[in-house]
Design an enzyme around this catalytic site. Structure first.
Site, PDB file in Angstrom:
ATOM      1  N   ARG A  20       0.801  -1.098   0.032  1.00  0.00           N
ATOM      2  CA  ARG A  20       0.021  -0.296  -0.056  1.00  0.00           C
ATOM      3  C   ARG A  20       0.995   1.148   0.043  1.00  0.00           C
ATOM      4  NH1 ARG A  20      -3.884   2.604   4.381  1.00  0.00           N
ATOM      5  NH2 ARG A  20      -5.367   3.662   3.006  1.00  0.00           N
ATOM      6  N   CYS A  21       2.028   1.197   0.585  1.00  0.00           N
ATOM      7  CA  CYS A  21       2.800   2.240   0.634  1.00  0.00           C
ATOM      8  C   CYS A  21       3.238   2.902  -0.651  1.00  0.00           C
ATOM      9  CB  CYS A  21       4.307   1.923   1.488  1.00  0.00           C
ATOM     10  SG  CYS A  21       4.068   1.666   3.188  1.00  0.00           S
ATOM     11  N   MET A  22       3.327   1.995  -1.876  1.00  0.00           N
ATOM     12  CA  MET A  22       3.979   2.412  -3.067  1.00  0.00           C
ATOM     13  C   MET A  22       2.538   2.444  -4.091  1.00  0.00           C
ATOM     14  SD  MET A  22       7.426   0.255  -3.794  1.00  0.00           S
ATOM     15  CE  MET A  22       7.564   1.236  -5.327  1.00  0.00           C
TER      16      MET A  22
END
Length: 51
Positions: free
Chosen positions: A42-44
């Site tokens: 999710r961070c990317m």
């Protein structure tokens, strides 16, 4: 992404197989660098909004 679809690390092969066996669409991604920073898929993939 939609219900029944997830983004996962490719190295989690056991979990990924179980998800697929239960009808979940699994989108795998490599994780060697991202996991070093303790981030997840999710961070990317989160959109970035700036004003």
């Amino acid at each position: 992404m939609s219900p029944g679809e997830v983004v996962v690390y490719s190295r989690n092969y056991v979990t990924n197989r179980i998800l697929e066996e239960n009808g979940i669409k699994v989108n795998t991604m490599p994780s060697s660098e991202l996991s070093r920073g303790r981030g997840g898929p999710r961070c990317m993939s989160m959109p970035l909004v700036r004003e």
